[in-house]
Enzyme design. Structure first.
Site, PDB file in Angstrom:
ATOM      1  N   TYR A 173       0.782  -1.181  -0.098  1.00  0.00           N
ATOM      2  CA  TYR A 173       0.103   0.058   0.178  1.00  0.00           C
ATOM      3  C   TYR A 173       0.891   1.406  -0.012  1.00  0.00           C
ATOM      4  CZ  TYR A 173      -3.391   3.423   1.275  1.00  0.00           C
ATOM      5  OH  TYR A 173      -4.256   4.547   1.662  1.00  0.00           O
ATOM      6  N   ASP A 268       9.507   2.689  -0.514  1.00  0.00           N
ATOM      7  CA  ASP A 268       8.386   3.263   0.312  1.00  0.00           C
ATOM      8  C   ASP A 268       8.876   3.165   1.765  1.00  0.00           C
ATOM      9  OD1 ASP A 268       6.413   4.276   1.557  1.00  0.00           O
ATOM     10  OD2 ASP A 268       4.897   3.448   0.151  1.00  0.00           O
ATOM     11  N   LYS A 296       5.377  10.379   7.752  1.00  0.00           N
ATOM     12  CA  LYS A 296       4.953  10.150   9.117  1.00  0.00           C
ATOM     13  C   LYS A 296       6.096  10.743   9.955  1.00  0.00           C
ATOM     14  CE  LYS A 296       2.227   6.031   7.947  1.00  0.00           C
ATOM     15  NZ  LYS A 296       0.751   6.220   8.060  1.00  0.00           N
TER      16      LYS A 296
HETATM   17  N1  HOZ Z   1      -1.210   4.587   5.834  1.00  0.00           N
HETATM   18  C1  HOZ Z   1      -1.832   4.171   7.320  1.00  0.00           C
HETATM   19  C2  HOZ Z   1      -1.297   2.684   7.435  1.00  0.00           C
HETATM   20  N2  HOZ Z   1      -1.598   1.672   6.946  1.00  0.00           N
HETATM   21  C3  HOZ Z   1      -3.325   3.827   7.255  1.00  0.00           C
HETATM   22  C4  HOZ Z   1      -3.842   5.093   7.791  1.00  0.00           C
HETATM   23  C5  HOZ Z   1      -5.266   5.614   7.130  1.00  0.00           C
HETATM   24  O1  HOZ Z   1      -5.070   5.223   5.894  1.00  0.00           O
HETATM   25  O2  HOZ Z   1      -5.920   6.359   7.495  1.00  0.00           O
END
Ligand code: HOZ
Length: 461
Positions: A173, A268, A296
């Site tokens: 993702y 990533d 982050k």
């Molecule tokens: N990107 C975050 C960790 N998988 C998820 C947070 C979100 O989609 O709000």
């Protein structure tokens, strides 16, 4: 009087019993009443009542929590319930909630202004800190989210190579970038839409998906399409299907395949950057990508993202070169100051050693809980990122296909018991938990005790 007493006593007894029985019938006030009321309002105003899907708690059979505040390892909801928090804003809060130094840096900056649409010196300071920690990031461009970072890195990779194809991992993702929302993990899998509608086939036609940790699949894709591949993008340690580490030699082999074909390797590290090691997963694992995506932690809890890498590639980004990418709030001084303060504290202390100790304690404790309850769980960890997978027979999860075999009903029960007992974990089997420097031994031991009860309950589902 004695006569009156003889009549009065039974009457009083009757009245007391009646009141008690009436009381019993009144439904108890939910300990989440204020969150529930807010969620009802939110659902009328926002799709699913949330600003990002995983916050809805839908997949674990609960309503969203509305949060009032966070302090150190704890998060407190609007009903006043306090939880030991392992969501930690999905990663940025490595120092814990409301760290005083980060707060002070942001407060100081806001007294001078929050955004200028012009350059500020703090961008240079943060860029230099990142390059010092990650030498492969020779030049960097700040953006506002991990999604933006990845989207821009892909454009750059295509611009640099003059090729179209991108290879991604199943379950990887990388934010909600159109071309990568194919077999995507995190919320996309949690909510059952790993390949989203609304994305033209012409966009995803240039995306090739392979399984993580499957070297023959990577070799095959390069044999078939090598000269057309612009880049391979991967989380070096997967975090968006839960924590899955690369098998020995896998990333090194990807590196070689890319080099041989003239394709770029993009890591990533939005999740792993400054999380698993001071130099990110690339420092921990000793594999150097051409481009790195960050987010982050480098924003210390404020919205930020960045992409960077080899100077010859980055110099193609506008205005140095023709690959266009821009952003009004990019590199805004509030996020820069929060990031600088966070990275400075990470450099100056023994935080990574302490996180390793906390992580190991939690890992061992969860494993013992699993054994004690005969609950099949594979506890997978890298530093302060950890996921207990409810996999069949507790077998190791090494890719997306394995993650999909996990028992989601058992996970949902596990989540609920933890929540009701005062521990908040991500509401999905396909996420990593994050430990912060603020979590104490006591917090972790409490989590382990509760996890044993939660696993016992999960076994009954
Ligand atoms: N990107 C975050 C960790 N998988 C998820 C947070 C979100 O989609 O709000």
């Amino acid at each position: 009087m004695p006569l009156l007493g003889r009549f009065l006593q039974p009457a009083i007894l009757f009245a007391a019993c009646y009141t008690l029985s009436m009381k019993k019938k009144t439904p108890p006030v939910s300990r989440y009443a204020k969150s529930e009321a807010l969620f009802a309002k939110a659902r009328d105003l926002m799709p699913g009542g949330v600003s990002s899907p995983v916050r809805s708690f839908k997949s674990v059979g609960r309503d969203a929590l509305f949060i009032q505040s966070g302090e150190g390892p704890a998060i407190i909801d609007v009903d006043g319930n306090s939880y030991i928090d392992y969501v930690m804003s999905y990663g940025p809060l490595i120092l814990g909630h409301s760290h005083p130094a980060v707060q002070a840096a942001v407060a100081k900056q806001i007294s001078h202004g929050s955004s200028f649409g012009c350059c500020s010196a703090s961008e240079i300071e943060l860029a230099a800190m990142i390059r010092q920690a990650m030498p492969a990031v020779e030049m960097i461009r700040f953006v506002n989210s991990g999604t933006e970072a990845v989207m821009s890195a892909l454009r750059l990779a295509r611009g640099f190579t003059g090729r179209s194809l991108i290879v991604k991992m199943a379950g990887g993702y990388h934010g909600h970038v159109d071309s990568l929302l194919v077999q995507a993990g995190s919320g996309a899998t949690t909510h059952g839409h790993p390949s989203s509608p609304g994305i033209p086939e012409s966009v995803t036609a240039n995306t090739l998906v392979i399984a993580f940790n499957d070297l023959p699949a990577a070799q095959e894709v390069f044999t078939k399409f090598g000269p057309q591949i612009a880049a391979v993008i991967t989380e070096p340690i997967m975090g968006n299907i839960g924590v899955v580490t690369p098998q020995a030699g896998y990333l090194e082999a990807l590196r070689k395949l890319c080099e041989a074909a003239g394709a770029l390797l993009i890591f990533d590290e939005v999740m792993t950057g400054f999380r698993v090691h001071p130099s990110g997963a690339q420092g921990l694992l000793g594999v150097t990508p051409d481009l790195t995506c960050l987010g982050k932690i480098i924003g210390g809890g404020l919205p930020v993202g960045a992409y960077g890498g080899r100077r010859d590639i980055m110099n193609l980004v506008s205005p140095a070169g023709p690959v266009y990418q821009a952003g009004t709030l990019s590199g805004n001084p509030l996020a820069m100051q929060a990031g600088i303060t966070t990275l400075r504290l990470l450099q100056e202390t023994d935080i990574y050693q302490r996180l390793e100790v906390s992580g190991k304690l939690l890992e061992d404790g969860l494993q013992q809980s699993a054994q004690a309850t005969s609950c099949p769980v594979s506890v997978q960890r890298c530093g302060s990122m950890i996921t207990p997978f409810f996999s069949p027979g507790g077998t190791a999860v090494k890719n997306y296909a394995d993650a999909l075999t996990c028992d989601q009903a058992a996970f949902a029960k596990f989540f609920q018991v933890l929540l009701d007992g005062g521990v908040l974990i991500p509401p999905s089997q396909f996420e990593a938990w994050f430990i912060s420097a603020a979590h104490t031994e006591k917090d972790i031991k409490k989590t382990i005790t509760l996890a044993e009860q939660a696993m016992r309950a999960a076994m009954r589902t």
